[in-house]
Design a protein around this motif. Structure first.
Motif, short mmCIF file in Angstrom:
data_model
loop_
_atom_site.label_atom_id
_atom_site.label_comp_id
_atom_site.label_asym_id
_atom_site.label_seq_id
_atom_site.Cartn_x
_atom_site.Cartn_y
_atom_site.Cartn_z
N ASP A 1 60.05 36.82 51.86
CA ASP A 1 59.33 35.65 52.38
C ASP A 1 58.08 35.47 51.51
O ASP A 1 57.02 36.04 51.79
N GLY A 2 58.22 34.67 50.48
CA GLY A 2 57.12 34.46 49.56
C GLY A 2 55.94 33.74 50.19
O GLY A 2 54.78 34.07 49.92
N HIS B 1 47.89 37.51 51.78
CA HIS B 1 46.97 37.95 50.74
C HIS B 1 46.03 36.84 50.25
O HIS B 1 45.36 37.01 49.23
N GLY B 2 45.99 35.75 50.97
CA GLY B 2 45.05 34.68 50.64
C GLY B 2 45.34 34.00 49.31
O GLY B 2 44.40 33.60 48.60
N ALA C 1 43.79 42.44 39.60
CA ALA C 1 45.20 42.39 39.97
C ALA C 1 45.41 42.81 41.42
O ALA C 1 44.75 43.72 41.93
N LEU C 2 46.32 42.13 42.08
CA LEU C 2 46.71 42.50 43.44
C LEU C 2 47.82 43.55 43.34
O LEU C 2 48.86 43.29 42.75
N ILE C 3 47.57 44.73 43.89
CA ILE C 3 48.53 45.82 43.83
C ILE C 3 49.03 46.11 45.23
O ILE C 3 48.25 46.38 46.14
N VAL C 4 50.35 46.01 45.42
CA VAL C 4 50.94 46.26 46.74
C VAL C 4 51.98 47.37 46.65
O VAL C 4 52.48 47.68 45.56
N ASP C 5 52.31 47.94 47.79
CA ASP C 5 53.29 49.01 47.85
C ASP C 5 54.71 48.45 47.95
O ASP C 5 54.92 47.26 48.21
#
Length: 379
Positions: free
Chosen positions: A174-175, A182-183, A245-249
Motif C-alpha cells: 500500500d504505497g 511517513h509524511g 534518507a528515509l530508512i525503514v525495516d
C-alpha cells in the motif's frame, strides 16, 4: 511421527525460503518433525539453529578465500548437527558452495539420508558443469525455471520446477498508506535505493548507487531517498546512506516498494520483488576485479544478470554491470523513470510481461517445494 526433515540455509534469502517451506510442510503434515540450520525467520517457524550462519553470505573469489576457514568450520558443524538429528531428508537451500560441501559430508557419513537441493546453481548463466556435480551429490533438485531442467537430464537428476519464490510470497503493498505514515506528499518524487543484502555487495555497490542518487538529486532538488534495510546489514546500510534518507525495516518492505516512483537496486531477488509492486527499476552490480576477470573469461556466459531480463530475453530493466556501473550512467538510466510517465509506464508494462513469463499467478513455490520434499521422503 511420520518423518523428520532437516532444512539448511546459510544466508537471509535462504532463511526466507526455509521459513516458507517449513510453514507449508507443517500445514501438509503437522506430525512432521522439523529441524534446521538458518536464521531468525526459520527460528520463528520453530526451527532453532544450532549453527551460526552469520558471515556465510560471501560472494566472489577473494571473499571466498578470506571466508574459507569460517565456512569450513560451519560446514563441519552443520554436518555433525545433521548426523545427530538423523533426519529422513535434508533440504539444502541455495548457497551453492556451502550446501554442496554439506551434501558431500552427509553423503559420505550417512548415505541413507536423502538429499534435496532447493534452488540450484545458475548453470544456464555460467559453469554448466555444475549440473553434473550437483547430480552426483543429491537425490532431487527443486529449481526455479523450466529452462534449467535440460541441463540435468543427461545426469538423470529428478527435477521439480517451483517458479520464482518471490512470486509466491507476493503481497500487494500500500504505497499511499506508506507515504501517509511517513509524511511524504502524493506528488513528491521518491527514489528507492537498494544496495544489496550481503556485506560485500553493500561495500562494492552501495557507494556508486548513492553517488548516482545524488546526481539525480541535482536535477530533482525535491527528490527524496528511501532505503529498506535487512536487519543483518542494517548498520552498514545506515552508515552509507545520506542523513536525509528515509530508512525503514523489512516489515514495511512491500509498502515501501509500492510507494517509490523508481528504484536503483543491486541485482538479486529484490529486483523481482520491486517489479511485482509495479515500480520500474535500474539494476546495478559489481564484483571484485579478480572475480570479474575470471567470470568474464571462463564462467559467465549469459546475456543478462536480472531474472526478469533473462525471462524476457531483453533488457527490460536497464542493467549496469561492473564498468558500466557509474553515477552518471545510473542517473541517465533512472531519470526517464522519474520524468517521463510514458517511459515509466512502458517499462512497468514490460516488467509485468516478464513476470508473467516467470510464472506469476501460478501455485506458490513453497507449496510445490513442500510436495516435492514429501515425495522424496516417502519414496
Amino acid at each position: 511421527m511420520s518423518g523428520k526433515i532437516f532444512l539448511v540455509a546459510a544466508e537471509s534469502s535462504g532463511d526466507a525460503l526455509g521459513a516458507d517451506l517449513a510453514r507449508v510442510l507443517k500445514q501438509r503434515d503437522p506430525s512432521l518433525d522439523l529441524a534446521g540450520i538458518g536464521g531468525a525467520l526459520m527460528e520463528a517457524e520453530g526451527l532453532k539453529s544450532q549453527v551460526d550462519i552469520s558471515g556465510l553470505a560471501v560472494l566472489g573469489f577473494i571473499d571466498g578465500l578470506l571466508a574459507y576457514k569460517r565456512v569450513k568450520i560451519a560446514v563441519e558443524a552443520a554436518v555433525a548437527t545433521i548426523l545427530v538429528a538423523k533426519p529422513d531428508v535434508v533440504v539444502l537451500i541455495d548457497s551453492w558452495g556451502f550446501t554442496l560441501r554439506v551434501a558431500h559430508g552427509v553423503r559420505a557419513a550417512a548415505p541413507e539420508i536423502k538429499l534435496v537441493k532447493y534452488v540450484g546453481p545458475q548453470v544456464w548463466a555460467s559453469r554448466p558443469g555444475r549440473a553434473k556435480t550437483l547430480a552426483a551429490a543429491v537425490d532431487h533438485l527443486i529449481c526455479i525455471h523450466d529452462f534449467e531442467v535440460p541441463f540435468y537430464a543427461p545426469y538423470n537428476l529428478p527435477c521439480t520446477v517451483c517458479g520464482h519464490p518471490a512470486l509466491g510470497r507476493f503481497k500487494q503493498g500500500d504505497g499511499a498508506a506508506f507515504r501517509a505514515r511517513h509524511g511524504i506528499g502524493r506528488d513528491e518524487k521518491l527514489l528507492l535505493v537498494l544496495p544489496g543484502s550481503r556485506p560485500s555487495e553493500i561495500r562494492r555497490i552501495g557507494p556508486t548507487l548513492w553517488r548516482g542518487a545524488e546526481v539525480l538529486k541535482r536535477d530533482h532538488p525535491a527528490l527524496r531517498f528511501l532505503v529498506v534495510a535487512a536487519s543483518a546489514v542494517r548498520d552498514s546500510v545506515v552508515a552509507q546512506a545520506p542523513a536525509s534518507a528515509l530508512i525503514v525495516d523489512e516489515a514495511e518492505k512491500e509498502d515501501a516498494f509500492a510507494a517509490a516512483d523508481a528504484s536503483i537496486a543491486a541485482s538479486g531477488t529484490v529486483t523481482t520483488e520491486v517489479a511485482l509492486q509495479g515500480t520500474p527499476l535500474v539494476v546495478g552490480y559489481k564484483l571484485g576485479w579478480i572475480t570479474w576477470a575470471l567470470a568474464r573469461a571462463f564462467l559467465f556466459k549469459g546475456k543478462y544478470s536480472t531474472l526478469m531480463n533473462v525471462a524476457a530475453d531483453a533488457e527490460v530493466a536497464p542493467e549496469l554491470i561492473q564498468t558500466r556501473l557509474t553515477p552518471a550512467n545510473i542517473a541517465k538510466a533512472a531519470a526517464p523513470l522519474l520524468d517521463d510517465s510514458a517511459k515509466r509506464e512502458a517499462q512497468v508494462h514490460a516488467q509485468n510481461n516478464a513476470l508473467d513469463k516467470m510464472g506469476r499467478g501460478g501455485r506458490q513455490a513453497g507449496e510445490i517445494a513442500a510436495d516435492a520434499v514429501l515425495g522424496v521422503m516417502r519414496a
